[in-house]
Design a protein around this motif. Sequence first.
Motif, PDB file in Angstrom:
ATOM      1  N   ASN A  41       0.835  -1.204   0.000  1.00 39.82           N
ATOM      2  CA  ASN A  41       0.000   0.000   0.000  1.00 39.82           C
ATOM      3  C   ASN A  41       0.867   1.250   0.000  1.00 39.82           C
ATOM      4  OD1 ASN A  41      -2.218  -1.708   0.417  1.00 39.82           O
ATOM      5  ND2 ASN A  41      -2.015  -1.548   2.655  1.00 39.82           N
ATOM      6  N   ARG A  70      -1.761  -0.739  -3.797  1.00 48.13           N
ATOM      7  CA  ARG A  70      -2.978   0.034  -3.570  1.00 48.13           C
ATOM      8  C   ARG A  70      -2.578   1.460  -3.181  1.00 48.13           C
ATOM      9  NH1 ARG A  70      -7.342   0.929   0.265  1.00 48.13           N
ATOM     10  NH2 ARG A  70      -6.102   0.203   2.019  1.00 48.13           N
ATOM     11  N   ILE A  87      -3.485   4.748  -1.391  1.00 50.75           N
ATOM     12  CA  ILE A  87      -4.407   5.300  -0.397  1.00 50.75           C
ATOM     13  C   ILE A  87      -4.342   6.815  -0.496  1.00 50.75           C
ATOM     14  CG2 ILE A  87      -4.964   5.450   2.067  1.00 50.75           C
ATOM     15  CD1 ILE A  87      -3.354   2.794   2.413  1.00 50.75           C
TER      16      ILE A  87
END
Lengths: 337, 337
Positions: A225, A309, A311
């Motif tokens: 992330n 990912r 964020i």
Amino acid sequence: MDSCVIPLRHGGLSLVQTTDFFYPLVEDPYMMGRIACANVLSDLYAMGITECDNMLMLLSVSQKMNEKERERAMPLLMQGFRDAAEEGGTSVTGGQTVVNPWIIVGGVASVVCQPNEFIMPDGAIPGDVLVLTKPLGTQVAVNAHQWLDQPEKWNKIKLVVSKEEVKEAYQEAMFSMATLNRTAAGLMHKFQAHAGTDVTGFGLLGHANNLAAQQRNEVSFVIHNLPIIAKMASISKACGNMFNLFQGTSAETSGGLLVCLPREQAAKFCSEMKSQGSGFGGQGAVGGAWIIGIVEKGDRRARIIDKPRIIEVPPRGSQAANQDNSTTSPAPSPNLS
Amino acid sequence: MDSCVIPLRHGGLSLVQTTDFFYPLVEDPYMMGRIACANVLSDLYAMGITECDNMLMLLSVSQKMNEKERERAMPLLMQGFRDAAEEGGTSVTGGQTVVNPWIIVGGVASVVCQPNEFIMPDGAIPGDVLVLTKPLGTQVAVNAHQWLDQPEKWNKIKLVVSKEEVKEAYQEAMFSMATLNRTAAGLMHKFQAHAGTDVTGFGLLGHANNLAAQQRNEVSFVIHNLPIIAKMASISKACGNMFNLFQGTSAETSGGLLVCLPREQAAKFCSEMKSQGSGFGGQGAVGGAWIIGIVEKGDRRARIIDKPRIIEVPPRGSQAANQDNSTTSPAPSPNLS
């Protein structure tokens, strides 16, 4: 290591010391002073050290500034540095100032510690979780803000971001850089961190690699992330990934701590970062921390998975930031199963 | 004070710390590294501290140097710094390097001390004698050496000095600046020095004034003798006293210690400085120290008498330097009767 650790001749104590200096990257001299100080102290905080016995300030005044500019800017720069030092529970007792073509600001932080006061950054074990305590993208935000006045550059990104969003992101980056990593340093002890570093010039992956290389155990770090200041990912894409933000090598200034925590502690660490707030200047700004990856058995390297990912971290004070569970709660864990 | 002294949280110990950085003033990068290190350590030595627990190096590489120049010069600069640190019984464990228009070199020296390891520079009493451990005139020597290639400047001084003498003086200044004040620091304890400082950018009188202002007793410092690198006095006169050498405000780099000693100890201090040698790099170069003045009752200021005696200090290695009692024995005492 982020700081040097020198065994002393006296009773099991160690001198832990670090220095850093660089050139201004925000326009507000007071905030620049705070950022410089936060950046110096961060090397101590990365080792879980929460105290600092002494700071020195390193300054150069630009020969291109006239008397009036010097008298306006330099006291503010110094005041910002001193205020951040005070927030760190320390003070500035000396230093050196010279005249130079460019402004330089930095310092030295020193502390004499007992062995239990610092966490040697070499104890990660497979199964640990990686936590990051500030969002990435400070370099992108600072550059995008400069491009507001450079039509040629601005044209490249104007389709993906508004001027208002760039200004907000710049503010967010500035406050984030000026925030001490001291809260995180204290929580490293409370939640038995196995290792930590801070994210600065080499970017997230650069520092993760350095940290991985120092581990006693054969481990590797896998990052899933990337918490990024809102819109900075879009800007990066729009300018052809020139910052290498997704590769993890975009430079950060006074970035967050990257901490290896036992799996069962990571969520609590993040939650406490939120509730204590790591906010700048006692303004009660929210703190944040994100689970970004895991420690596996491996060859002491770090990598970011394909398609991590992203964020999006909204600016503090924005509507999104004020909603529960948006920026400040830990992101869903990566493959911890 | 030359260094800051920070009481620590542990067992009566203090952190003593100093930083200094500046721009190169000699052409030889290795020697420049040594000078920078000697200059940083000198602030500890001025307080009678002979040990150093840690050094950090502060560097900037000039953006005007090409790759080849950087690769030649910077390792030598760093090696000189490291070698001088080693001679000081310490080592360089960290630092920071940036790119800048100008080269910068400097460092941070830190030591954790028991109270008996340092001499607070505030104990001078009337009747004490002032001793200086390196000759003055480094700035004049460095400038005169640059003038060898500037006919307009050279014409001003060519009647009073030969090119050979300027080259010798430059060598002498370079070796003097590269010499650690560590021997003198040790002798400050042996001969019960009451206070000390080192002579750098503010010149002899500037630093003497600073030291006088810090004294607990109501004293003043009166300077009668000026030991000066040979021929630098003539050069100063020939260029209209532009360096303010005789006023005591010509800047020095990595100058000697100015020490207040009990009257009965001063000659022994000087004689031991000679016999131990304070020489650069273990090359057995002679050490020197000169009685230059006295401490009287007064208002915490320093002054140089009208027409001070100029002591010409011949270059080490020269015939004059190798004769007994020339540079290295204490000069005849000023009005001590």
